[in-house]
Design a protein around this motif. Structure first.
Motif, PDB file in Angstrom:
ATOM      1  N   MET A  72       0.826  -1.208   0.000  1.00  0.00           N
ATOM      2  CA  MET A  72       0.000   0.000   0.000  1.00  0.00           C
ATOM      3  C   MET A  72       0.863   1.262   0.000  1.00  0.00           C
ATOM      4  O   MET A  72       0.537   2.232  -0.680  1.00  0.00           O
ATOM      5  CB  MET A  72      -0.936  -0.002   1.209  1.00  0.00           C
ATOM      6  CG  MET A  72      -2.076  -0.959   1.054  1.00  0.00           C
ATOM      7  SD  MET A  72      -3.397  -0.836   2.280  1.00  0.00           S
ATOM      8  CE  MET A  72      -2.590  -0.476   3.785  1.00  0.00           C
ATOM      9  N   ILE A  73       1.964   1.247   0.737  1.00  0.00           N
ATOM     10  CA  ILE A  73       2.869   2.395   0.731  1.00  0.00           C
ATOM     11  C   ILE A  73       3.519   2.537  -0.635  1.00  0.00           C
ATOM     12  O   ILE A  73       3.670   3.648  -1.149  1.00  0.00           O
ATOM     13  CB  ILE A  73       3.926   2.247   1.844  1.00  0.00           C
ATOM     14  CG1 ILE A  73       3.275   2.362   3.202  1.00  0.00           C
ATOM     15  CG2 ILE A  73       5.022   3.295   1.705  1.00  0.00           C
ATOM     16  CD1 ILE A  73       4.189   1.998   4.350  1.00  0.00           C
ATOM     17  N   PHE A  74       3.884   1.426  -1.244  1.00  0.00           N
ATOM     18  CA  PHE A  74       4.503   1.459  -2.568  1.00  0.00           C
ATOM     19  C   PHE A  74       3.558   2.060  -3.608  1.00  0.00           C
ATOM     20  O   PHE A  74       3.968   2.823  -4.476  1.00  0.00           O
ATOM     21  CB  PHE A  74       4.918   0.050  -2.981  1.00  0.00           C
ATOM     22  CG  PHE A  74       5.585  -0.021  -4.324  1.00  0.00           C
ATOM     23  CD1 PHE A  74       6.880   0.431  -4.477  1.00  0.00           C
ATOM     24  CD2 PHE A  74       4.923  -0.531  -5.422  1.00  0.00           C
ATOM     25  CE1 PHE A  74       7.503   0.368  -5.701  1.00  0.00           C
ATOM     26  CE2 PHE A  74       5.529  -0.597  -6.652  1.00  0.00           C
ATOM     27  CZ  PHE A  74       6.831  -0.143  -6.791  1.00  0.00           C
ATOM     28  N   VAL A  75       2.290   1.734  -3.528  1.00  0.00           N
ATOM     29  CA  VAL A  75       1.324   2.220  -4.508  1.00  0.00           C
ATOM     30  C   VAL A  75       0.932   3.673  -4.237  1.00  0.00           C
ATOM     31  O   VAL A  75       0.798   4.472  -5.158  1.00  0.00           O
ATOM     32  CB  VAL A  75       0.074   1.301  -4.520  1.00  0.00           C
ATOM     33  CG1 VAL A  75      -1.038   1.889  -5.341  1.00  0.00           C
ATOM     34  CG2 VAL A  75       0.442  -0.065  -5.035  1.00  0.00           C
ATOM     35  N   SER A  76       0.780   4.039  -2.974  1.00  0.00           N
ATOM     36  CA  SER A  76       0.237   5.363  -2.673  1.00  0.00           C
ATOM     37  C   SER A  76       1.292   6.461  -2.605  1.00  0.00           C
ATOM     38  O   SER A  76       1.003   7.607  -2.934  1.00  0.00           O
ATOM     39  CB  SER A  76      -0.539   5.318  -1.356  1.00  0.00           C
ATOM     40  OG  SER A  76       0.347   5.049  -0.288  1.00  0.00           O
ATOM     41  N   LYS A  77       2.495   6.176  -2.174  1.00  0.00           N
ATOM     42  CA  LYS A  77       3.525   7.200  -1.995  1.00  0.00           C
ATOM     43  C   LYS A  77       4.487   7.181  -3.174  1.00  0.00           C
ATOM     44  O   LYS A  77       5.610   6.710  -3.083  1.00  0.00           O
ATOM     45  CB  LYS A  77       4.306   6.967  -0.695  1.00  0.00           C
ATOM     46  CG  LYS A  77       3.456   6.958   0.536  1.00  0.00           C
ATOM     47  CD  LYS A  77       2.932   8.333   0.825  1.00  0.00           C
ATOM     48  CE  LYS A  77       2.149   8.315   2.119  1.00  0.00           C
ATOM     49  NZ  LYS A  77       1.495   9.544   2.413  1.00  0.00           N
ATOM     50  N   HIS A  78       4.059   7.720  -4.278  1.00  0.00           N
ATOM     51  CA  HIS A  78       4.892   7.707  -5.474  1.00  0.00           C
ATOM     52  C   HIS A  78       5.493   9.071  -5.772  1.00  0.00           C
ATOM     53  O   HIS A  78       5.873   9.349  -6.882  1.00  0.00           O
ATOM     54  CB  HIS A  78       4.076   7.216  -6.669  1.00  0.00           C
ATOM     55  CG  HIS A  78       2.820   7.998  -6.889  1.00  0.00           C
ATOM     56  ND1 HIS A  78       1.667   7.682  -6.229  1.00  0.00           N
ATOM     57  CD2 HIS A  78       2.553   9.068  -7.661  1.00  0.00           C
ATOM     58  CE1 HIS A  78       0.728   8.530  -6.600  1.00  0.00           C
ATOM     59  NE2 HIS A  78       1.236   9.393  -7.464  1.00  0.00           N
ATOM     60  N   LYS A  79       5.592   9.934  -4.744  1.00  0.00           N
ATOM     61  CA  LYS A  79       6.129  11.268  -4.964  1.00  0.00           C
ATOM     62  C   LYS A  79       7.654  11.285  -4.819  1.00  0.00           C
ATOM     63  O   LYS A  79       8.347  11.908  -5.615  1.00  0.00           O
ATOM     64  CB  LYS A  79       5.494  12.222  -3.959  1.00  0.00           C
ATOM     65  CG  LYS A  79       5.722  13.668  -4.242  1.00  0.00           C
ATOM     66  CD  LYS A  79       4.918  14.514  -3.277  1.00  0.00           C
ATOM     67  CE  LYS A  79       4.952  15.961  -3.678  1.00  0.00           C
ATOM     68  NZ  LYS A  79       4.156  16.777  -2.767  1.00  0.00           N
ATOM     69  N   HIS A  80       8.167  10.589  -3.818  1.00  0.00           N
ATOM     70  CA  HIS A  80       9.607  10.551  -3.556  1.00  0.00           C
ATOM     71  C   HIS A  80      10.158   9.163  -3.857  1.00  0.00           C
ATOM     72  O   HIS A  80       9.539   8.151  -3.548  1.00  0.00           O
ATOM     73  CB  HIS A  80       9.910  10.872  -2.090  1.00  0.00           C
ATOM     74  CG  HIS A  80       9.599  12.280  -1.710  1.00  0.00           C
ATOM     75  ND1 HIS A  80      10.437  13.313  -2.004  1.00  0.00           N
ATOM     76  CD2 HIS A  80       8.551  12.806  -1.055  1.00  0.00           C
ATOM     77  CE1 HIS A  80       9.911  14.436  -1.545  1.00  0.00           C
ATOM     78  NE2 HIS A  80       8.758  14.153  -0.967  1.00  0.00           N
ATOM     79  N   LEU A  81      11.349   9.132  -4.426  1.00  0.00           N
ATOM     80  CA  LEU A  81      12.001   7.858  -4.719  1.00  0.00           C
ATOM     81  C   LEU A  81      12.451   7.156  -3.447  1.00  0.00           C
ATOM     82  O   LEU A  81      12.385   5.925  -3.364  1.00  0.00           O
ATOM     83  CB  LEU A  81      13.199   8.083  -5.646  1.00  0.00           C
ATOM     84  CG  LEU A  81      13.990   6.858  -6.055  1.00  0.00           C
ATOM     85  CD1 LEU A  81      13.121   5.913  -6.858  1.00  0.00           C
ATOM     86  CD2 LEU A  81      15.210   7.248  -6.850  1.00  0.00           C
ATOM     87  N   LEU A  82      12.870   7.908  -2.435  1.00  0.00           N
ATOM     88  CA  LEU A  82      13.353   7.297  -1.192  1.00  0.00           C
ATOM     89  C   LEU A  82      12.246   6.524  -0.482  1.00  0.00           C
ATOM     90  O   LEU A  82      12.480   5.423   0.027  1.00  0.00           O
ATOM     91  CB  LEU A  82      13.929   8.369  -0.269  1.00  0.00           C
ATOM     92  CG  LEU A  82      14.531   7.884   1.033  1.00  0.00           C
ATOM     93  CD1 LEU A  82      15.702   6.969   0.764  1.00  0.00           C
ATOM     94  CD2 LEU A  82      14.952   9.045   1.882  1.00  0.00           C
ATOM     95  N   ILE A  83      11.040   7.053  -0.462  1.00  0.00           N
ATOM     96  CA  ILE A  83       9.920   6.349   0.185  1.00  0.00           C
ATOM     97  C   ILE A  83       9.581   5.074  -0.577  1.00  0.00           C
ATOM     98  O   ILE A  83       9.285   4.031   0.023  1.00  0.00           O
ATOM     99  CB  ILE A  83       8.704   7.287   0.298  1.00  0.00           C
ATOM    100  CG1 ILE A  83       9.031   8.448   1.231  1.00  0.00           C
ATOM    101  CG2 ILE A  83       7.491   6.551   0.809  1.00  0.00           C
ATOM    102  CD1 ILE A  83       7.972   9.508   1.299  1.00  0.00           C
ATOM    103  N   VAL A  84       9.646   5.136  -1.889  1.00  0.00           N
ATOM    104  CA  VAL A  84       9.373   3.945  -2.714  1.00  0.00           C
ATOM    105  C   VAL A  84      10.423   2.869  -2.441  1.00  0.00           C
ATOM    106  O   VAL A  84      10.098   1.690  -2.278  1.00  0.00           O
ATOM    107  CB  VAL A  84       9.320   4.325  -4.203  1.00  0.00           C
ATOM    108  CG1 VAL A  84       9.283   3.100  -5.076  1.00  0.00           C
ATOM    109  CG2 VAL A  84       8.118   5.200  -4.488  1.00  0.00           C
TER     110      VAL A  84
END
Length: 98
Positions: free
Chosen positions: A21-33
Motif C-alpha cells: 500500500m505504501i509502494f502504490v500510494s507514496k509515489h512522490k519521492h524515490l526514497l519512500i518507494v
C-alpha cells in the motif's frame, strides 16, 4: 504451536500488504518507494524463514535471498544518489524520461 504460527503468518501478511500500500500510494519521492520495497523484501524474508524452519529445510536459501536483496538495495541507493546529483532532489515530477 499452530496458533503461534498462524499469528506469525497474519503478521507477515499485514507487513506485506502495508508495504504494497505504501509502494502504490507514496509515489512522490524515490526514497519512500525504495524503503517500501525493502519493507516488502523484509516481510518475504520472514515468510521464507518461517516456511523453511517449518519443513526443517536447510537455511542456505535465506542467505542467497539476503544477498540478492542487499544487491537490490545497493542498486536502488545508487539510482537515488545519481538522481539527486543530476536533478537536485528525489521528486519523480522533476525527472523527465524524454
Amino acid at each position: 504451536m499452530l496458533m503461534m504460527i498462524m499469528n506469525m503468518l497474519i503478521f507477515i501478511f499485514i507487513m506485506f500488504m502495508l508495504g504494497n500500500m505504501i509502494f502504490v500510494s507514496k509515489h512522490k519521492h524515490l526514497l519512500i518507494v525504495l524503503m517500501s520495497l525493502e519493507f516488502i523484501v523484509l516481510s518475504i524474508f520472514f515468510l521464507l524463514l518461517l516456511y523453511l524452519s517449518m519443513i526443517y529445510f536447510n537455511l542456505y536459501m535465506l542467505m542467497v535471498f539476503l544477498v540478492f536483496s542487499v544487491c537490490e538495495g545497493a542498486l536502488g541507493l545508487s539510482i537515488l544518489v545519481s538522481m539527486i546529483r543530476t536533478h537536485g532532489n528525489d521528486y519523480f515530477q522533476s525527472f523527465n524520461l524524454i
